[in-house]
Scaffold this motif. Structure first.
Motif, PDB file in Angstrom:
ATOM      1  N   TYR A   1     100.679  46.782  47.431  1.00  0.00           N
ATOM      2  CA  TYR A   1      99.323  46.862  46.877  1.00  0.00           C
ATOM      3  C   TYR A   1      99.278  46.172  45.520  1.00  0.00           C
ATOM      4  O   TYR A   1     100.186  46.333  44.700  1.00  0.00           O
ATOM      5  N   VAL A   2      98.217  45.413  45.285  1.00  0.00           N
ATOM      6  CA  VAL A   2      98.040  44.727  44.010  1.00  0.00           C
ATOM      7  C   VAL A   2      96.684  45.125  43.441  1.00  0.00           C
ATOM      8  O   VAL A   2      95.641  44.852  44.048  1.00  0.00           O
ATOM      9  N   LYS A   3      96.702  45.776  42.289  1.00  0.00           N
ATOM     10  CA  LYS A   3      95.466  46.195  41.640  1.00  0.00           C
ATOM     11  C   LYS A   3      94.880  45.025  40.860  1.00  0.00           C
ATOM     12  O   LYS A   3      95.577  44.396  40.067  1.00  0.00           O
TER      13      LYS A   3
ATOM     14  N   GLY B   1     109.946  39.354  49.682  1.00  0.00           N
ATOM     15  CA  GLY B   1     109.919  39.473  51.134  1.00  0.00           C
ATOM     16  C   GLY B   1     108.764  40.253  51.724  1.00  0.00           C
ATOM     17  O   GLY B   1     108.748  40.512  52.929  1.00  0.00           O
ATOM     18  N   PHE B   2     107.777  40.609  50.914  1.00  0.00           N
ATOM     19  CA  PHE B   2     106.629  41.346  51.458  1.00  0.00           C
ATOM     20  C   PHE B   2     105.739  40.421  52.269  1.00  0.00           C
ATOM     21  O   PHE B   2     105.396  39.325  51.829  1.00  0.00           O
ATOM     22  N   LYS B   3     105.352  40.888  53.456  1.00  0.00           N
ATOM     23  CA  LYS B   3     104.547  40.069  54.369  1.00  0.00           C
ATOM     24  C   LYS B   3     103.051  40.279  54.159  1.00  0.00           C
ATOM     25  O   LYS B   3     102.254  39.447  54.555  1.00  0.00           O
ATOM     26  N   GLU B   4     102.700  41.438  53.577  1.00  0.00           N
ATOM     27  CA  GLU B   4     101.273  41.773  53.497  1.00  0.00           C
ATOM     28  C   GLU B   4     100.905  42.258  52.104  1.00  0.00           C
ATOM     29  O   GLU B   4     101.579  43.128  51.531  1.00  0.00           O
ATOM     30  N   ILE B   5      99.846  41.687  51.557  1.00  0.00           N
ATOM     31  CA  ILE B   5      99.328  42.060  50.244  1.00  0.00           C
ATOM     32  C   ILE B   5      97.976  42.743  50.443  1.00  0.00           C
ATOM     33  O   ILE B   5      97.107  42.226  51.144  1.00  0.00           O
ATOM     34  N   ILE B   6      97.803  43.909  49.817  1.00  0.00           N
ATOM     35  CA  ILE B   6      96.526  44.619  49.897  1.00  0.00           C
ATOM     36  C   ILE B   6      95.923  44.677  48.492  1.00  0.00           C
ATOM     37  O   ILE B   6      96.554  45.185  47.558  1.00  0.00           O
ATOM     38  N   LEU B   7      94.731  44.136  48.345  1.00  0.00           N
ATOM     39  CA  LEU B   7      94.051  44.099  47.048  1.00  0.00           C
ATOM     40  C   LEU B   7      93.272  45.388  46.846  1.00  0.00           C
ATOM     41  O   LEU B   7      92.474  45.781  47.709  1.00  0.00           O
TER      42      LEU B   7
ATOM     43  N   GLU C   1      97.047  46.466  31.792  1.00  0.00           N
ATOM     44  CA  GLU C   1      98.167  46.111  32.679  1.00  0.00           C
ATOM     45  C   GLU C   1      99.128  47.297  32.788  1.00  0.00           C
ATOM     46  O   GLU C   1      99.395  47.989  31.796  1.00  0.00           O
ATOM     47  N   TYR C   2      99.664  47.511  33.971  1.00  0.00           N
ATOM     48  CA  TYR C   2     100.661  48.547  34.190  1.00  0.00           C
ATOM     49  C   TYR C   2     102.020  47.902  34.429  1.00  0.00           C
ATOM     50  O   TYR C   2     102.167  47.053  35.295  1.00  0.00           O
ATOM     51  N   GLU C   3     103.001  48.324  33.644  1.00  0.00           N
ATOM     52  CA  GLU C   3     104.333  47.739  33.734  1.00  0.00           C
ATOM     53  C   GLU C   3     105.033  48.181  35.024  1.00  0.00           C
ATOM     54  O   GLU C   3     104.871  49.316  35.461  1.00  0.00           O
ATOM     55  N   PHE C   4     105.820  47.283  35.636  1.00  0.00           N
ATOM     56  CA  PHE C   4     106.550  47.583  36.877  1.00  0.00           C
ATOM     57  C   PHE C   4     105.612  48.251  37.889  1.00  0.00           C
ATOM     58  O   PHE C   4     105.922  49.280  38.465  1.00  0.00           O
ATOM     59  N   ALA C   5     104.457  47.660  38.082  1.00  0.00           N
ATOM     60  CA  ALA C   5     103.370  48.424  38.711  1.00  0.00           C
ATOM     61  C   ALA C   5     103.290  48.337  40.229  1.00  0.00           C
ATOM     62  O   ALA C   5     102.416  48.914  40.816  1.00  0.00           O
ATOM     63  N   THR C   6     104.156  47.610  40.894  1.00  0.00           N
ATOM     64  CA  THR C   6     103.937  47.366  42.316  1.00  0.00           C
ATOM     65  C   THR C   6     104.095  48.638  43.154  1.00  0.00           C
ATOM     66  O   THR C   6     105.115  49.307  43.089  1.00  0.00           O
ATOM     67  N   LEU C   7     103.063  48.950  43.925  1.00  0.00           N
ATOM     68  CA  LEU C   7     103.120  50.045  44.887  1.00  0.00           C
ATOM     69  C   LEU C   7     103.520  49.455  46.228  1.00  0.00           C
ATOM     70  O   LEU C   7     102.818  48.634  46.799  1.00  0.00           O
ATOM     71  N   ARG C   8     104.678  49.857  46.710  1.00  0.00           N
ATOM     72  CA  ARG C   8     105.198  49.326  47.967  1.00  0.00           C
ATOM     73  C   ARG C   8     105.110  50.392  49.037  1.00  0.00           C
ATOM     74  O   ARG C   8     105.399  51.553  48.789  1.00  0.00           O
ATOM     75  N   GLU C   9     104.733  50.002  50.216  1.00  0.00           N
ATOM     76  CA  GLU C   9     104.593  50.949  51.322  1.00  0.00           C
ATOM     77  C   GLU C   9     105.014  50.227  52.598  1.00  0.00           C
ATOM     78  O   GLU C   9     104.315  49.335  53.068  1.00  0.00           O
TER      79      GLU C   9
ATOM     80  N   LEU D   1      98.088  36.586  40.249  1.00  0.00           N
ATOM     81  CA  LEU D   1      98.835  35.585  41.020  1.00  0.00           C
ATOM     82  C   LEU D   1     100.333  35.676  40.751  1.00  0.00           C
ATOM     83  O   LEU D   1     101.151  35.512  41.660  1.00  0.00           O
ATOM     84  N   LYS D   2     100.700  35.967  39.498  1.00  0.00           N
ATOM     85  CA  LYS D   2     102.118  36.094  39.155  1.00  0.00           C
ATOM     86  C   LYS D   2     102.759  37.245  39.930  1.00  0.00           C
ATOM     87  O   LYS D   2     103.868  37.134  40.446  1.00  0.00           O
ATOM     88  N   GLU D   3     102.033  38.371  40.027  1.00  0.00           N
ATOM     89  CA  GLU D   3     102.562  39.523  40.765  1.00  0.00           C
ATOM     90  C   GLU D   3     102.687  39.193  42.252  1.00  0.00           C
ATOM     91  O   GLU D   3     103.673  39.561  42.904  1.00  0.00           O
ATOM     92  N   ILE D   4     101.715  38.475  42.799  1.00  0.00           N
ATOM     93  CA  ILE D   4     101.753  38.127  44.224  1.00  0.00           C
ATOM     94  C   ILE D   4     102.912  37.178  44.528  1.00  0.00           C
ATOM     95  O   ILE D   4     103.623  37.350  45.529  1.00  0.00           O
ATOM     96  N   VAL D   5     103.147  36.198  43.671  1.00  0.00           N
ATOM     97  CA  VAL D   5     104.294  35.281  43.857  1.00  0.00           C
ATOM     98  C   VAL D   5     105.599  36.084  43.860  1.00  0.00           C
ATOM     99  O   VAL D   5     106.493  35.838  44.670  1.00  0.00           O
ATOM    100  N   LYS D   6     105.702  37.066  42.967  1.00  0.00           N
ATOM    101  CA  LYS D   6     106.901  37.920  42.888  1.00  0.00           C
ATOM    102  C   LYS D   6     107.086  38.717  44.179  1.00  0.00           C
ATOM    103  O   LYS D   6     108.201  38.837  44.705  1.00  0.00           O
ATOM    104  N   LEU D   7     105.986  39.259  44.699  1.00  0.00           N
ATOM    105  CA  LEU D   7     106.064  40.054  45.935  1.00  0.00           C
ATOM    106  C   LEU D   7     106.480  39.195  47.125  1.00  0.00           C
ATOM    107  O   LEU D   7     107.267  39.624  47.972  1.00  0.00           O
ATOM    108  N   VAL D   8     105.945  37.983  47.209  1.00  0.00           N
ATOM    109  CA  VAL D   8     106.324  37.066  48.286  1.00  0.00           C
ATOM    110  C   VAL D   8     107.823  36.771  48.207  1.00  0.00           C
ATOM    111  O   VAL D   8     108.535  36.779  49.221  1.00  0.00           O
TER     112      VAL D   8
END
Length: 433
Positions: free
Chosen positions: A149-151, A191-197, A136-144, A181-188
């Protein structure tokens, strides 16, 4: 705290590398470091390297030399895939202070603290094949822009004959479903509209987990998560496009109709020499079935030309099938030997001039296909996630990952807007509301 310490980052290669750099950066910022542009003087330079091609290796070395030149007193750290596979070569470069392989990349923040205390050895690297669980990578969200992006996976078990990546990333390791799923709920919620796996080999997700789960299971859970408006898949192999996978596109409208295909070739002999697990018949059948089943489905792909032993006929076979399927974009690579791979020991190397000729021919096809695929949408409506405003024009990507430009207000940023396509301009779709 280290409020006066300036740190600069440079990342080569894939979105997985970028995702991991983002984690390192965010952890250092939390500890009080100040980020500085790479082209400016910093106290610490971190280069996250790639080794997928010889060009990537060369660019890594150039960026390391450039960093030391900007501040000879700085500490220059190289990490990532090239650091994992070629640490001994890198240690011979006088511009490099520390080499940290992928096995230790997640702990690089603590190593930087040790560097300041002058207690760290120059190299931190272990056998990547001893890694058996996803890190796991801490504070890992890559936003663009409006996308995140969710690894979900790391490593690869395929050992294709031309590829160093298993030696850089290790065997396939899947992230626990609950953490994804926890990271995706946080991103939603943010306010992020798009998740890239993203991952090194997404289709292998779940193969190493004790629970009975595969990539399609995880994908469906993500698509059902409340508030997830758009989901994209980073990259897939053609043989992972199962009937169930196709059914998810048909069932869930928030699964975007675009795939990046890890294709490499469309000739049976070349695919066999590459140790790919599929042939041209499967490529055509799977990709055409998905395209015919899902409205507005578009593809991009990676293609290697000039693989050892590739004849003109083999190249033509590949060229014709690529043309028949139709891609909105392709990334073209001229084959280069990677040390310790099976392909590097093959005979019948293709002349560099022939490789260039084939790459140029494929580039012409790429331009033709790009126009042809976009032309289908002139006069039709597409849904665009608006990401930026430049000089009164809005820019974003349609559901099938085509770049669209249109006039509009800044208020539409991070909104999904229905637009009607008017015409094509330099591989971009121009629209009016």
């Amino acid at each position: 705290m280290n409020f006066n310490k300036r740190v600069a980052f440079y990342t080569l290669g894939c979105k997985v590398n970028q995702y991991e750099t983002e984690s390192i950066k965010n952890q250092l910022l939390q500890k009080g470091y100040k980020e500085t542009p790479f082209e400016e003087e910093a106290d610490i330079y971190v280069v996250n390297s790639c080794t997928v091609t010889s060009i990537a290796d060369r660019k890594t070395r150039n960026m390391l030399r450039r960093a030391k030149k900007m501040n000879p007193q700085s500490k220059v750290i190289v990490t990532g895939c090239y650091a994992q596979t070629n640490s001994k070569d890198l240690l011979e470069m006088e511009e490099i202070d520390y080499v940290i392989g992928n096995t230790y990349k997640n702990g690089i923040v603590n190593f930087i603290k040790d560097i300041e205390n002058r207690t760290m050895e120059r190299e931190k690297n272990d056998n990547i094949f001893d890694e058996h669980e996803y890190t796991e990578y801490e504070f890992a969200t890559l936003r663009e822009m409006s996308r995140a992006y969710v690894k979900i996976q790391d490593g690869c078990n395929n050992f294709c004959s031309y590829c160093k990546i298993p030696f850089a990333r290790g065997r396939s390791r899947s992230r626990k479903k609950e953490n994804v799923l926890k990271e995706i709920v946080k991103l939603v919620a943010e306010g992020f509209k798009e998740i890239i796996l993203i991952g090194i080999n997404l289709g292998a997700y779940g193969e190493d987990l004790p629970e009975d789960i595969d990539f399609e299971d995880l994908l469906e859970e993500i698509l059902k998560t409340p508030g997830v408006e758009r989901v994209r898949i980073g990259s897939v192999y053609p043989d992972k496009i199962s009937d169930r996978f196709i059914s998810l596109f048909e069932k869930y409208k928030n699964l975007m109709p675009h795939l990046h295909i890890s294709l490499q070739s469309c000739d049976d002999t070349v695919l066999k020499m590459m140790k790919r697990k599929y042939g041209s018949a499967l490529i055509e059948e799977r990709l055409m079935k998905l395209k015919n089943s899902v409205n507005k489905m578009e593809y991009t792909a990676d293609i290697i030309v000039g693989f050892p032993g590739e004849t003109e006929e083999m190249f033509e076979n590949s060229y014709k099938l690529i043309d028949r399927i139709g891609f909105s974009g392709i990334h073209i690579f001229q084959y280069s030997d990677r040390e310790n791979t099976v392909a590097s020991r093959l005979e019948n190397k293709v002349d560099p001039r022939v490789k260039k000729e084939r790459a140029d021919k494929l580039e012409e096809l790429k331009q033709k296909m790009a126009h042809r695929e976009r032309e289908k949408y002139v006069g039709k409506e597409l849904e665009v996630l608006v990401e930026e405003e430049i000089e009164g024009f809005l820019f974003g990507y349609s559901e099938n990952y085509l770049r669209v430009k249109f006039k509009g207000s800044k208020d539409l940023l991070n909104e999904i807007k229905n637009v009607k396509i008017d015409r094509i301009e330099k591989e971009m779709l121009l629209a009016y509301e």
